[in-house]
Design a protein around this motif. Structure first.
Motif, PDB file in Angstrom:
ATOM      1  N   GLY A  23       0.816  -1.154  -0.090  1.00 32.03           N
ATOM      2  CA  GLY A  23      -0.163   0.016  -0.130  1.00 32.03           C
ATOM      3  C   GLY A  23       1.014   1.298  -0.119  1.00 32.03           C
ATOM      4  O   GLY A  23       0.540   2.287   0.833  1.00 32.03           O
ATOM      5  N   ASP A  24       1.965   1.232  -0.743  1.00 36.01           N
ATOM      6  CA  ASP A  24       2.736   2.212  -0.517  1.00 36.01           C
ATOM      7  C   ASP A  24       2.678   3.348  -1.714  1.00 36.01           C
ATOM      8  O   ASP A  24       3.419   4.121  -2.194  1.00 36.01           O
ATOM      9  CB  ASP A  24       4.356   1.692  -0.852  1.00 36.01           C
ATOM     10  CG  ASP A  24       5.282   2.835  -0.471  1.00 36.01           C
ATOM     11  OD1 ASP A  24       4.821   3.878   0.211  1.00 36.01           O
ATOM     12  OD2 ASP A  24       6.566   2.964  -0.883  1.00 36.01           O
TER      13      ASP A  24
ATOM     14  N   PHE B 178      -1.746  -4.663  -6.080  1.00 36.57           N
ATOM     15  CA  PHE B 178      -1.629  -5.667  -4.753  1.00 36.57           C
ATOM     16  C   PHE B 178      -2.598  -5.403  -3.702  1.00 36.57           C
ATOM     17  O   PHE B 178      -2.326  -4.243  -3.203  1.00 36.57           O
ATOM     18  CB  PHE B 178      -0.333  -5.522  -4.353  1.00 36.57           C
ATOM     19  CG  PHE B 178       0.361  -6.621  -3.404  1.00 36.57           C
ATOM     20  CD1 PHE B 178       0.764  -7.908  -3.571  1.00 36.57           C
ATOM     21  CD2 PHE B 178       0.050  -6.358  -1.928  1.00 36.57           C
ATOM     22  CE1 PHE B 178       1.123  -8.703  -2.748  1.00 36.57           C
ATOM     23  CE2 PHE B 178       0.245  -7.286  -1.173  1.00 36.57           C
ATOM     24  CZ  PHE B 178       0.932  -8.573  -1.456  1.00 36.57           C
TER      25      PHE B 178
ATOM     26  N   ILE C   2      -8.665   2.955   4.125  1.00 35.39           N
ATOM     27  CA  ILE C   2      -9.401   2.081   2.982  1.00 35.39           C
ATOM     28  C   ILE C   2      -9.575   3.285   2.019  1.00 35.39           C
ATOM     29  O   ILE C   2      -9.712   4.573   2.317  1.00 35.39           O
ATOM     30  CB  ILE C   2     -10.928   1.441   3.444  1.00 35.39           C
ATOM     31  CG1 ILE C   2     -11.577   2.607   4.050  1.00 35.39           C
ATOM     32  CG2 ILE C   2     -10.263   0.319   4.206  1.00 35.39           C
ATOM     33  CD1 ILE C   2     -13.015   2.226   4.157  1.00 35.39           C
TER      34      ILE C   2
ATOM     35  N   LEU D  42      -9.270  -4.308   7.193  1.00 35.61           N
ATOM     36  CA  LEU D  42      -7.941  -4.270   6.401  1.00 35.61           C
ATOM     37  C   LEU D  42      -7.012  -4.637   6.963  1.00 35.61           C
ATOM     38  O   LEU D  42      -6.153  -5.437   6.338  1.00 35.61           O
ATOM     39  CB  LEU D  42      -8.004  -2.893   5.870  1.00 35.61           C
ATOM     40  CG  LEU D  42      -6.849  -2.293   4.977  1.00 35.61           C
ATOM     41  CD1 LEU D  42      -6.658  -2.994   3.420  1.00 35.61           C
ATOM     42  CD2 LEU D  42      -6.718  -0.762   4.903  1.00 35.61           C
TER      43      LEU D  42
ATOM     44  N   ARG E 264       1.290  10.338   1.739  1.00 38.26           N
ATOM     45  CA  ARG E 264       0.225  10.523   0.788  1.00 38.26           C
ATOM     46  C   ARG E 264      -1.228  10.303   1.466  1.00 38.26           C
ATOM     47  O   ARG E 264      -1.107   9.621   2.239  1.00 38.26           O
ATOM     48  CB  ARG E 264       0.205   9.608  -0.492  1.00 38.26           C
ATOM     49  CG  ARG E 264       1.594   9.870  -1.457  1.00 38.26           C
ATOM     50  CD  ARG E 264       1.629  11.238  -1.825  1.00 38.26           C
ATOM     51  NE  ARG E 264       2.804  11.309  -2.996  1.00 38.26           N
ATOM     52  CZ  ARG E 264       2.648  12.438  -3.531  1.00 38.26           C
ATOM     53  NH1 ARG E 264       1.951  13.462  -3.773  1.00 38.26           N
ATOM     54  NH2 ARG E 264       3.730  12.584  -4.525  1.00 38.26           N
TER      55      ARG E 264
HETATM   56  C1  LIG Z   1      -3.107   7.420   3.493  1.00 39.15           C
HETATM   57  S1  LIG Z   1      -2.564   6.350   1.954  1.00 39.15           S
HETATM   58  C2  LIG Z   1      -0.723   6.278   2.477  1.00 39.15           C
HETATM   59  C3  LIG Z   1      -0.094   5.771   1.228  1.00 39.15           C
HETATM   60  C4  LIG Z   1       1.594   5.642   1.684  1.00 39.15           C
HETATM   61  N1  LIG Z   1       1.425   4.222   2.234  1.00 39.15           N
HETATM   62  C5  LIG Z   1       1.926   6.634   2.215  1.00 39.15           C
HETATM   63  O1  LIG Z   1       2.463   6.357   3.491  1.00 39.15           O
HETATM   64  O2  LIG Z   1       2.320   7.758   1.611  1.00 39.15           O
HETATM   65  C6  LIG Z   1      -3.346   4.935   2.290  1.00 39.15           C
HETATM   66  C7  LIG Z   1      -2.872   3.880   1.335  1.00 39.15           C
HETATM   67  O3  LIG Z   1      -3.226   2.508   1.699  1.00 39.15           O
HETATM   68  C8  LIG Z   1      -3.523   1.777   0.558  1.00 39.15           C
HETATM   69  N2  LIG Z   1      -4.575   0.698   0.487  1.00 39.15           N
HETATM   70  C9  LIG Z   1      -5.873   0.857   1.059  1.00 39.15           C
HETATM   71  N3  LIG Z   1      -6.261  -0.408   0.883  1.00 39.15           N
HETATM   72  C10 LIG Z   1      -5.447  -1.235   0.486  1.00 39.15           C
HETATM   73  C11 LIG Z   1      -5.586  -2.619  -0.003  1.00 39.15           C
HETATM   74  N4  LIG Z   1      -6.660  -3.293   0.356  1.00 39.15           N
HETATM   75  N5  LIG Z   1      -4.268  -3.374  -0.278  1.00 39.15           N
HETATM   76  C12 LIG Z   1      -3.354  -2.682  -0.496  1.00 39.15           C
HETATM   77  N6  LIG Z   1      -3.342  -1.185  -0.017  1.00 39.15           N
HETATM   78  C13 LIG Z   1      -4.354  -0.686   0.227  1.00 39.15           C
HETATM   79  C14 LIG Z   1      -3.951   2.904  -0.754  1.00 39.15           C
HETATM   80  O4  LIG Z   1      -3.937   2.294  -1.643  1.00 39.15           O
HETATM   81  C15 LIG Z   1      -3.117   4.030  -0.244  1.00 39.15           C
HETATM   82  O5  LIG Z   1      -1.944   4.189  -0.895  1.00 39.15           O
END
Ligand SMILES: C[S@@+](CC[C@H](N)C(=O)[O-])C[C@H]1O[C@@H](n2cnc3c(N)ncnc32)[C@H](O)[C@@H]1O
Length: 266
Positions: free
Chosen positions: A13-14, A66, A92, A115, A180
């Motif tokens: 989820g990066d 992913f 989410i 999640l 982000r």
């Molecule tokens: C607040 S953003 C933070 C993004 C990044 N991790 C950062 O620290 O900048 C939350 C992240 O969670 C990811 N996310 C939410 N649900 C997810 C899932 N089921 N599998 C993987 N990633 C997920 C989103 O795509 C998003 O990039």
């Protein structure tokens, strides 16, 4: 954030991949695989300033689309080949439509806990090496709405996984990292956070370096992180407060979800 250079790390989820890029560039762990929820084109469209190509240039494998909740996605990363799986500032995504929001039976609070529970379950089942460090790490904020997820007390109920403790997340360790927002090309200004650690090993050696906060002890309300209570009436006043009743509603909804799941699995 406590990390070890000898670890093989998977990030999930990066968002724009800037955390993984900074990790690879400044920390250089023994191995790094980075992953994102979006496809490559969605990621590049959403975040113009992203580290996708820079990670490729460093030779880091990037897995797109992913979804941590889907078992089949975990087949796209090496099996049982990691020491730590890291999810930074999870949240989410927004509902695609009003209809999908209306069709949802769980609260947003429970969906975020679900999640992260599924993240920890799948990380242990598919990615973590049983002979390795075996750590699931989640970094989050201790402000609303994140603080209302009761991460430390609710994710591994009934599982053979254990909460080990927390460490401060210092963004200065990761110079290129821009935290982000979930669905937008904006970054979060307040970068303070806490990294929480779980493992199948309750006596993990990393516990020595982690902190277990006072609010998890006796004489506190752990779900609200309130206390210590000076006497019974102090405690009763808290139990009667709006804050506690709100948290109690989140806890009940979550426990209700877990018991429904347990019945379905029987
Ligand atoms: C607040 S953003 C933070 C993004 C990044 N991790 C950062 O620290 O900048 C939350 C992240 O969670 C990811 N996310 C939410 N649900 C997810 C899932 N089921 N599998 C993987 N990633 C997920 C989103 O795509 C998003 O990039």
């Amino acid at each position: 954030m406590i990390l070890d250079k000898n670890w093989r790390i998977l990030t999930v989820g990066d968002g724009d991949l800037s955390f993984s890029y900074s990790l690879a560039k400044h920390f250089a762990p023994a191995h790094l695989t980075a992953s994102v929820y979006d496809s490559e084109s969605e990621l590049k469209h959403k975040y113009q300033d992203n580290a996708f190509d820079k990670l490729h240039d460093l030779g880091v494998n990037v897995v797109t689309q992913f979804d941590v909740t889907e078992a089949y996605c975990w087949q796209n990363v090496p099996s049982h080949a990691f020491d730590a799986v890291i999810f930074q500032f999870p949240l989410i995504p927004a509902f695609g439509s009003f209809e999908s929001f209306q069709n949802q039976t769980l609260s947003v609070n429970s969906l975020n806990r679900k999640l992260l529970r599924e993240f920890l379950i799948n990380a242990a089942a598919y990615a973590l090496d049983p002979n390795g460090a075996q750590l699931g790490i989640i970094t989050s904020k201790d402000v609303k709405p994140y603080i209302e997820w009761n991460l430390e007390g609710s994710l591994v109920n009934g599982l053979e996984q254990y909460y080990l403790g927390q460490s401060r997340f210092e963004i200065s360790q990761f110079p290129e990292y821009q935290i982000r927002n979930v669905d937008r090309d904006k970054h979060v200004k307040d970068t303070s956070g806490i990294s929480y650690y779980w493992s199948v090993n309750p006596a993990h050696a990393i516990k020595e370096k982690l902190k277990v906060p006072d609010y998890l002890g006796d004489n506190y309300c752990t779900i609200c992180r309130a206390g210590p209570f000076i006497n019974d009436s102090d405690k009763l006043a808290h139990l009667d407060s709006k804050k506690h009743k709100n948290m109690q509603r989140h806890e009940s909804a979550w426990l209700n979800y877990l018991s429904t799941q347990a019945k379905l699995e029987r």
